[in-house]
Write a protein that holds these residues in place. Structure first.
Motif, PDB file in Angstrom:
ATOM      1  N   ASN A  20      35.704  40.028  43.381  1.00  0.00           N
ATOM      2  CA  ASN A  20      34.368  40.069  43.061  1.00  0.00           C
ATOM      3  C   ASN A  20      33.839  38.565  42.935  1.00  0.00           C
ATOM      4  OD1 ASN A  20      33.510  42.752  42.632  1.00  0.00           O
ATOM      5  ND2 ASN A  20      35.194  42.657  41.269  1.00  0.00           N
ATOM      6  N   VAL A  67      30.011  41.094  36.989  1.00  0.00           N
ATOM      7  CA  VAL A  67      31.490  41.930  37.215  1.00  0.00           C
ATOM      8  C   VAL A  67      32.245  40.963  37.244  1.00  0.00           C
ATOM      9  CG1 VAL A  67      32.706  43.586  38.590  1.00  0.00           C
ATOM     10  CG2 VAL A  67      30.296  43.844  38.296  1.00  0.00           C
ATOM     11  N   CYS A  71      35.322  41.283  33.982  1.00  0.00           N
ATOM     12  CA  CYS A  71      36.922  41.355  34.278  1.00  0.00           C
ATOM     13  C   CYS A  71      37.525  40.046  33.655  1.00  0.00           C
ATOM     14  CB  CYS A  71      36.993  41.383  35.865  1.00  0.00           C
ATOM     15  SG  CYS A  71      36.448  42.566  36.712  1.00  0.00           S
ATOM     16  N   LEU A  90      32.735  49.049  36.768  1.00  0.00           N
ATOM     17  CA  LEU A  90      33.004  48.961  38.116  1.00  0.00           C
ATOM     18  C   LEU A  90      32.826  50.025  39.016  1.00  0.00           C
ATOM     19  CD1 LEU A  90      36.313  46.735  37.457  1.00  0.00           C
ATOM     20  CD2 LEU A  90      34.393  46.025  38.858  1.00  0.00           C
ATOM     21  N   ASN A  94      31.305  50.654  42.367  1.00  0.00           N
ATOM     22  CA  ASN A  94      31.975  50.767  43.420  1.00  0.00           C
ATOM     23  C   ASN A  94      31.816  52.180  44.278  1.00  0.00           C
ATOM     24  OD1 ASN A  94      33.059  48.312  43.478  1.00  0.00           O
ATOM     25  ND2 ASN A  94      34.360  48.517  42.016  1.00  0.00           N
TER      26      ASN A  94
END
Length: 146
Positions: A20, A67, A71, A90, A94
């Motif tokens: 990302n 994002v 994470c 996510l 996604n």
């Protein structure tokens, strides 16, 4: 006390951070280059899908970095942000992202179709693994309490 995450969870989070952060920085700080050259190595996955829009590309870059931050927090401070919460966020992005690209593979040469499907499928499958693991840990903690 911080919860201890297994190494494979840490590895998934590290992969998600890198996967990302790279497009995020690229799109936010060099939007035209991202548009004409992503994913790199002589391949182009973005420009085949329509005209350049700097605002949209920069917003996408900022989203990817948000994002990435999520994470990183999950990896570094797991008590603050759980892997399950990160996986949920996510997946909200996604899954539709993968579905869009699956419907538009015809614009790409076969090698890019394969690369696109592999990369975007990993972006769905790895958070699902985080969800499954987190749910099992949560269930085992509840059984200990009761």
């Amino acid at each position: 006390m911080q919860p201890i995450q297994p190494r494979w969870i840490q590895a998934i989070l590290l992969y998600l951070i890198i996967s990302n952060a790279i497009p995020g920085c690229w799109a936010l700080f060099m939007p035209e280059s991202f548009y004409t050259s992503f994913p790199g190595f002589g391949r182009t996955w973005v420009s085949v899908d329509g005209p350049y829009n700097e605002h949209l590309i920069r917003d996408v870059g900022a989203f990817f970095l948000a994002v990435t931050t999520l994470c990183c927090l999950t990896l570094i401070v797991p008590r603050l942000v759980t892997a399950q919460a990160t996986a949920s966020c996510l997946l909200v992005f996604n899954i539709p992202h993968l579905l869009y690209h699956l419907r538009h593979l015809h614009m790409l040469p076969w090698i890019d179709q394969v690369g696109n499907v592999v990369a975007l499928s990993l972006a769905v499958l790895l958070p699902i693994l985080l969800m499954i693991y987190s749910a099992s840990v949560q269930k085992s903690r509840q059984s200990v309490l009761f």
